[in-house]
Design a protein around this motif. Sequence first.
Motif: not given
Length: 347
Positions: A323-339
């Motif tokens: 996972c070199d250079d990898c970030l794991r992103i949890t899917v948030g609400t539409a607003e959170e994802n936009q932010r």
Amino acid sequence: MDFTKLIRPHILSLTPYSSARDEYSGKAGIFLDANENPYSSVLGKPFNRYPDPYQSEVKEKLAELKNTKPECIFLGNGSDEPIDLLIKALCEPKEENIVIMPPTYGMYKVCADIQQVNIQQAPLTEDFEIDLDNVFDAVNAATKIIWVCSPNNPSGNILSKASILQIVKAFPDKLVVIDEAYIDFSTEPSFISELENYENIAVLQTFSKAWGMAGLRLGVAYAHPTLIQVLNKIKYPYNINIVTQGLLLEALDKNDEKDRLVAEILSNKLKLEKELSELEGVVKVFPSDSNMILVKFEKAKERFKFLLDKQIIVRDRSNVALCDDCLRITVGTAEENQRLLETLRTF
Ligand SMILES: *Cc1c(COP(=O)(O)O)cnc(C)c1O
């Protein structure tokens, strides 16, 4: 399979704690057996009685939903409890081992380390699929458990069912645990239906993710009744409290609401994946069958800190195998994802 060979001898012969509620399971009666307060709790709410140690009502209902039998179900304080108990029940410290497939969920290793159980690694391939050669190399005579995490954390993808079945069939005297914490986000069916065909599997699921109940701590193991009985023998007698059992009964009537939440998260995920893949500095968006997306970035660590400064918290997986250079992103609400996206654009 021969469970007497799978399970540690002293656990097999252990006499478990017999709780007051083991001796009488009726609901009506004058209960003078458990030294409870006969009136109520100081909160005025009916918390004064010990909960059902085997959560019978909950299991009946859950068995119906999952199309299995109550005796194939173990309820734990999060999935972490069955993970810990399975290792405790099967593996002799310093002698026997578990096989894990990194990059994978961290608790398998932590629980094994705490119990001084050895760990054999069978890394996944570059695209996070099971590497059967690695698995066959890693498994040896002292292996008791092979852990499969599908969909996998942190990569997010479902693992090949054919490969999992090949492992199950190749090692009929070892336990293959399939951790399905994210199965509700996937289009693939659960391995619970395979319990009828194979005695050497255990399936882990949780109410923490799709069901949105992480704060209540409820994990489930589905397995052969013999193995479930062993887990029951070594768990804390009253491991699921009265409030949680009651809320779970309510939640099980709301499978449709869970499906609605999952659909919304999946639709948000599609948008987020698309926008991330078009973002400058993104090297790769890995395919996901869960509610998390593993993303390879240029300058991942700097980006992680940049987000942290803006109070957007993702998971830095850049030090994890493959996972070199990898970030794991949890899917948030539409607003959170936009932010998140707006902030990443200002990096
Ligand atoms: C989140 C997660 C769990 C769930 O743990 P709980 O203790 O039930 O909250 C289990 N396995 C994996 C792979 C996870 O990512």
